[in-house]
Motif scaffolding. Structure first.
Motif, PDB file in Angstrom:
ATOM      1  N   ARG A 596      43.605  83.030 -37.554  1.00 34.62           N
ATOM      2  CA  ARG A 596      44.314  82.744 -36.316  1.00 34.62           C
ATOM      3  C   ARG A 596      45.785  83.109 -36.456  1.00 34.62           C
ATOM      4  N   GLU A 597      46.341  83.585 -35.351  1.00 35.38           N
ATOM      5  CA  GLU A 597      47.741  84.013 -35.317  1.00 35.38           C
ATOM      6  C   GLU A 597      48.476  83.172 -34.281  1.00 35.38           C
ATOM      7  N   VAL A 598      49.658  82.699 -34.647  1.00 31.63           N
ATOM      8  CA  VAL A 598      50.476  81.939 -33.699  1.00 31.63           C
ATOM      9  C   VAL A 598      51.824  82.627 -33.571  1.00 31.63           C
ATOM     10  N   ARG A 642      55.557  88.809 -25.841  1.00 32.95           N
ATOM     11  CA  ARG A 642      55.325  87.363 -25.693  1.00 32.95           C
ATOM     12  C   ARG A 642      56.587  86.745 -25.081  1.00 32.95           C
ATOM     13  N   TYR A 652      51.807  81.099 -28.575  1.00 33.46           N
ATOM     14  CA  TYR A 652      50.616  81.852 -28.233  1.00 33.46           C
ATOM     15  C   TYR A 652      49.657  81.799 -29.423  1.00 33.46           C
ATOM     16  N   VAL A 653      48.428  81.358 -29.201  1.00 35.40           N
ATOM     17  CA  VAL A 653      47.415  81.318 -30.252  1.00 35.40           C
ATOM     18  C   VAL A 653      46.474  82.494 -30.036  1.00 35.40           C
ATOM     19  N   CYS A 654      46.337  83.333 -31.067  1.00 34.51           N
ATOM     20  CA  CYS A 654      45.623  84.600 -30.920  1.00 34.51           C
ATOM     21  C   CYS A 654      44.647  84.800 -32.080  1.00 34.51           C
ATOM     22  N   THR A 658      44.417  89.066 -29.579  1.00 33.88           N
ATOM     23  CA  THR A 658      43.914  88.607 -28.281  1.00 33.88           C
ATOM     24  C   THR A 658      44.217  87.124 -28.179  1.00 33.88           C
ATOM     25  N   CYS A 659      44.997  86.733 -27.159  1.00 30.47           N
ATOM     26  CA  CYS A 659      45.604  85.404 -27.157  1.00 30.47           C
ATOM     27  C   CYS A 659      45.062  84.508 -26.048  1.00 30.47           C
ATOM     28  N   ASP A 660      45.053  83.197 -26.353  1.00 26.17           N
ATOM     29  CA  ASP A 660      44.834  82.188 -25.320  1.00 26.17           C
ATOM     30  C   ASP A 660      46.081  82.115 -24.428  1.00 26.17           C
ATOM     31  N   PRO A 662      49.473  80.825 -23.111  1.00 24.45           N
ATOM     32  CA  PRO A 662      50.546  80.188 -23.873  1.00 24.45           C
ATOM     33  C   PRO A 662      50.731  78.737 -23.479  1.00 24.45           C
TER      34      PRO A 662
END
Length: 676
Positions: A596-598, A642, A652-654, A658-660, A662
Motif C-alpha cells: 500500500r502507498e500513502v 495529488r 491518498y491511499v493507493c 490507483t488510489c481511494d 482522499p
C-alpha cells in the motif's frame, strides 16, 4: 617492527600489525610472492570483536617460534571479513562443504592461485579434545606441500570445481503466493520454543528478520499465532541476559536456550534490526516493554556506537580488562553480589540481586551473574529501581570499557538509518531522526560517488579501498527510503534510486537472480551468490525489498519486476528453510499487500499534515510506503497529481498508483490502512 598491516585502516588488521607473523593484506602482491617462493598461502579471516580470533592470535600469532615457522613456509594473509565479505563468503562455503561447520577465525590453506585445499577455524596451541594443535596443522600442510604436491593440486582443483557446480535452482518467473508464506509459518511454528521463546535450541540467535515476517504476516492475515510467537520471543530476549539490562542494546547471541548467558560482543547490525523489530512490535500491540526496549536500544546505538563523523561503528568487543590486567569475556557486564553491595550498599544491593537475578552461585563464570529480569510479577518502586539502575550504570562506566571497532560499514549504517528514523518518528524523538540523517549524510559524502558506486567501509571520515557489495547498496537504499518516508525529503528517494540503478546494472543476472559482487569486482575462485538471510538480510532479499519500495514510490515497472523475480527464491526456500529466508518472506508479505502507498500532501508545518503523516507511519500494513510533501510535487511521483482536499491537507491511499478517495480525517485514514 610492525608488519605490512600497519598501513591498513581496518581496526582488526591493525590489531595484528605488531604480530611477529609477516602478515600480508589480501592483494595480488601476496599471491605473487607465494608463487615466487613456491609456498602455500595461509589465509586467516576474522573480525575485531571476535573472541576466538583474539584467543588464536594470543596463543599462536604472538608466539615467536610459531610466527617464524609461518614466515619460513607460508605467505600469511589477514582479512577482515567485515571489509571483504566476498572473500569470507567464498572460502567459508568451502570450509562448510568440507567440514560441515564454519566460524571465525577461519583458517584456510591454499595454492598461490587461491585454490583452497585444507580448512579449519580455531586451532589450539596444543592438541586438545581430538583437535590438532596449530603447529601440527602447519607442519602437516608444509609436509603435504613438499612431498605430495600433485595430490594437493588435485584436491584444490576438485574443491574449486565442486564449488563452481554448487548452485540453487531458482524459478524467477513467479513470486511467492499466500500458500508459500503459510508453509513458512508452519515451519516456524514447528521450530518455535514455546516455553522460552525463539527458534531451535542452543546457541540461540536473535531472530530479528523472522520477527519482521511474523508481524507482517499477522497484519496481513490476522494470524494470532504469528503475533504470539513474535511477542513471546521479544519478551524472552528483553528479559534475558542477551539484553543489556542497564545500558540497553543486545549481545550477539545466547550460548544457552534460555537467553541467559550471551556471547557478549555487541554488533551494529543486530541492534539496528532489533531496534526496528521492537518498534514495529509496539506499533502492532502498544506493548510498553517493546517501547522501552526500542528506545533503550536506539539510545545505546547513539550513545555507544556513534562516531565523531556522524556514522555508526561496527561493534563492541566481547572481552575487556577485568580490572586485574587480564582480558575476559563479559568482564564489563557481569556482577557478583559483592560488587552490587560495593556499588549500592546492602539494602539496595539485595533489591538489585533479586530484581536482576544475581546469585552467590552465579550464572556465568567464577560466581558472576549476567543481569536478567526473571520475575515478571515483582512489584518494585519505579523511582527506587531507576536509581538503582543508574547507580549500577555509573559504577559500570568506571570499569575498563570493551574495545570498539570504529570502521563504518555502509550496509549496517543503512540498517541503522532505517531503525533510528522510524523509532524517532513513532516516539516523537527528533534527535533520533537527526542522528539517522547525519549518518545518511556521511554515507553520501564519504562512501558514495556520483556514478552511484559505494565504498564498503570508511574510517575517520576516509573511505576504504574495498568496493561495496550487494548488501551495501540494498541496505543503504532501504535506509534512505525509510528516511524519506519519515522526513518527507525526496532527495533521499533520489539517492536510493541511484543506488538501485547500480544494483540492476552491475549485480543482477540475466535470469533475475542477484550476485553478491559487481560484474566489475575483483575476480575470486567463485562469484558469490547467496540468497539466504543470516545475521542480517542477504543482499539478494534486501535488494528485493528496496526495489519493491522504490517502485511503489516512483511507479517504475522495471524495479517492481526485478523485485518480483528476485523473490522467486522465497518460493524455493519458504517451506524448507524459513528461518534463513525471513527477510525475503517479509518482503513477500509486502508484495502480497500491494504494498500500500500513502501520499500525504499539505504544508509540512501544518499540524493537520503532521497528524495525517504520523497516522500513515503508524500503520502496520506490510511494507507500507509513505510519501509526504507539498501537493502536486512532481519530484516525488507518488505525490504528483495529488492536490489538497478543499484546501485542507489530505492523504491518498493507493495500490499500484490507483488510489481511494482522499481523506483529511486521520481516523478515516487509519481505517483505510487497517482494511485487508
Amino acid at each position: 617492527m610492525p608488519n605490512r598491516l600497519a598501513h591498513e585502516t581496518s581496526p582488526y588488521l591493525l590489531q595484528h600489525a605488531d604480530n611477529p607473523v609477516d602478515w600480508w593484506p589480501w592483494s595480488p602482491a601476496a599471491f605473487a610472492e607465494a608463487r615466487r617462493r613456491d609456498v602455500p598461502v595461509f589465509l586467516s579471516v576474522g573480525y575485531s570483536s571476535c573472541h576466538w580470533c583474539h584467543v588464536l592470535a594470543h596463543e599462536s600469532f604472538e608466539d615467536e617460534a610459531t610466527a617464524a615457522f609461518m614466515n619460513e613456509h607460508f605467505v600469511s594473509v589477514k582479512v577482515d571479513r567485515e571489509e571483504r565479505p566476498d572473500i569470507d563468503a567464498v572460502y567459508m562455503e568451502a570450509v562448510q562443504a568440507a567440514t560441515g561447520q564454519g566460524g571465525w577465525p577461519m583458517s584456510v590453506f591454499m595454492t598461490p592461485d587461491g585454490e583452497p585445499f585444507y580448512f579449519g577455524t580455531y586451532f589450539p596451541p596444543a592438541p586438545r579434545h581430538g583437535m590438532p594443535s596449530f603447529r601440527q596443522v602447519l607442519e602437516g600442510v608444509r609436509a603435504a606441500w613438499q612431498d605430495r604436491r600433485e595430490e594437493v593440486g588435485e584436491v584444490a582443483q576438485r574443491i574449486v570445481r565442486d564449488l563452481s557446480e554448487r548452485s540453487l535452482a531458482v524459478d524467477t518467473t513467479r513470486p511467492p503466493g499466500p500458500d508459500d508464506l503459510h508453509a513458512a509459518l508452519m515451519g516456524l511454528t514447528r521450530d518455535f520454543d514455546a516455553s522460552r521463546g525463539g527458534f531451535g535450541g542452543a546457541p540461540k540467535f536473535p531472530p530479528s528478520m523472522t520477527l519482521e515476517f511474523l508481524l507482517r504476516h499477522h497484519a496481513r492475515t490476522g494470524s494470532q499465532g504469528a503475533l504470539e510467537m513474535a511477542a513471546a520471543t521479544c519478551e524472552a530476549m528483553a528479559r534475558g541476559g542477551i539484553y543489556d539490562q542497564l545500558g540497553g542494546g543486545f549481545c550477539r547471541y545466547s550460548v544457552d536456550a534460555t537467553w541467559t548467558v550471551p556471547h557478549f560482543e555487541k554488533m551494529l547490525y543486530d541492534n539496528a534490526l532489533l531496534c526496528r523489530a521492537y518498534a514495529h512490535l509496539w506499533r502492532a500491540t502498544g506493548s510498553e516493554l517493546a517501547r522501552r526496549v526500542a528506545l533503550e536500544t536506539a539510545d545505546f546505538l547513539v550513545r555507544e556506537l556513534r562516531t565523531g563523523e556522524g556514522g555508526f561503528a561496527s561493534a563492541l568487543d566481547a572481552d575487556s580488562d577485568d580490572g586485574s590486567g587480564h582480558h575476559r569475556e563479559g568482564a564489563y557486564y557481569v556482577w557478583t553480589p559483592q560488587q552490587l553491595t560495593e556499588a549500592l550498599g546492602e539494602e539496595d544491593a539485595a533489591l538489585a540481586a533479586e530484581h536482576f537475578g544475581v546469585t552467590e552461585e552465579g550464572t556465568f563464570e567464577e560466581g558472576a551473574s549476567v543481569l536478567r529480569l526473571p520475575d515478571t510479577e515483582q512489584l518494585v518502586d519505579a523511582g527506587r529501581l531507576a536509581s538503582v539502575r543508574q547507580r549500577l550504570l555509573d559504577a559500570r562506566a568506571r570499569r575498563p570499557r570493551p574495545g570498539r571497532d570504529d570502521k563504518i560499514v555502509a550496509a549496517w549504517n543503512g540498517l541503522t538509518i532505517a531503525a533510528l528514523a522510524e523509532t524517532g518518528a513513532y516516539f516523537d524523538r527528533p534527535d533520533l531522526v537527526e542522528a539517522a540523517t547525519d549518518a545518511a549524510d556521511l554515507l553520501v559524502r564519504v562512501h558514495m560517488d556520483w556514478n552511484g558506486r559505494l565504498a564498503r567501509t570508511s574510517l575517520a571520515g576516509t573511505a576504504g579501498r574495498n568496493a561495496g557489495v550487494l548488501e551495501d547498496y540494498a541496505d543503504v537504499a532501504e535506509g534512505f527510503l525509510a528516511l524519506a518516508a519519515v522526513t518527507g525529503e525526496g532527495v533521499w528517494t533520489e539517492f536510493a534510486g541511484l543506488l538501485l540503478d547500480t544494483v540492476l546494472t552491475h549485480f543482477a543476472a540475466a535470469d533475475g537472480t542477484f550476485h553478491d559482487t559487481a560484474d566489475d569486482a575483483e575476480s575470486l575462485i567463485r562469484r558469490p551468490q547467496d540468497p539466504t538471510d543470516n545475521a542480517a538480510p542477504s543482499g539478494w532479499t534486501a535488494a528485493a525489498g528496496a526495489l519493491l519500495t522504490y517502485a511503489a514510490v516512483t511507479g517504475t515497472a522495471a524495479h517492481r519486476e526485478a523485485a518480483e523475480k528476485a523473490l522467486g527464491v522465497v518460493r524455493t526456500l519458504a517451506g524448507r528453510a524459513p528461518r534463513f529466508i525471513s527477510w525475503g518472506l517479509a518482503v513477500a508479505e509486502a508484495l502480497l499487500d500491494g504494498p500500500r502507498e500513502v501520499a500525504v500532501v499539505g504544508p509540512p508545518d501544518d499540524p493537520a499534515t503532521r497528524e495525517l503523516h504520523r497516522t500513515a507511519l503508524l500503520s502496520t500494513a506490510p511494507g507500507l510506503v509513505v510519501a509526504a510533501g507539498e501537493p502536486d510535487a512532481d519530484e516525488v511521483p507518488l505525490l504528483a497529481g495529488r492536490p489538497l482536499l478543499n484546501g485542507r491537507p489530505a492523504a491518498y491511499v493507493c495500490r499500484n498508483f490507483t488510489c481511494d478517495a482522499p481523506t483529511a480525517d486521520p481516523k478515516v485514514l487509519e481505517g483505510l490502512l487497517r482494511r485487508p
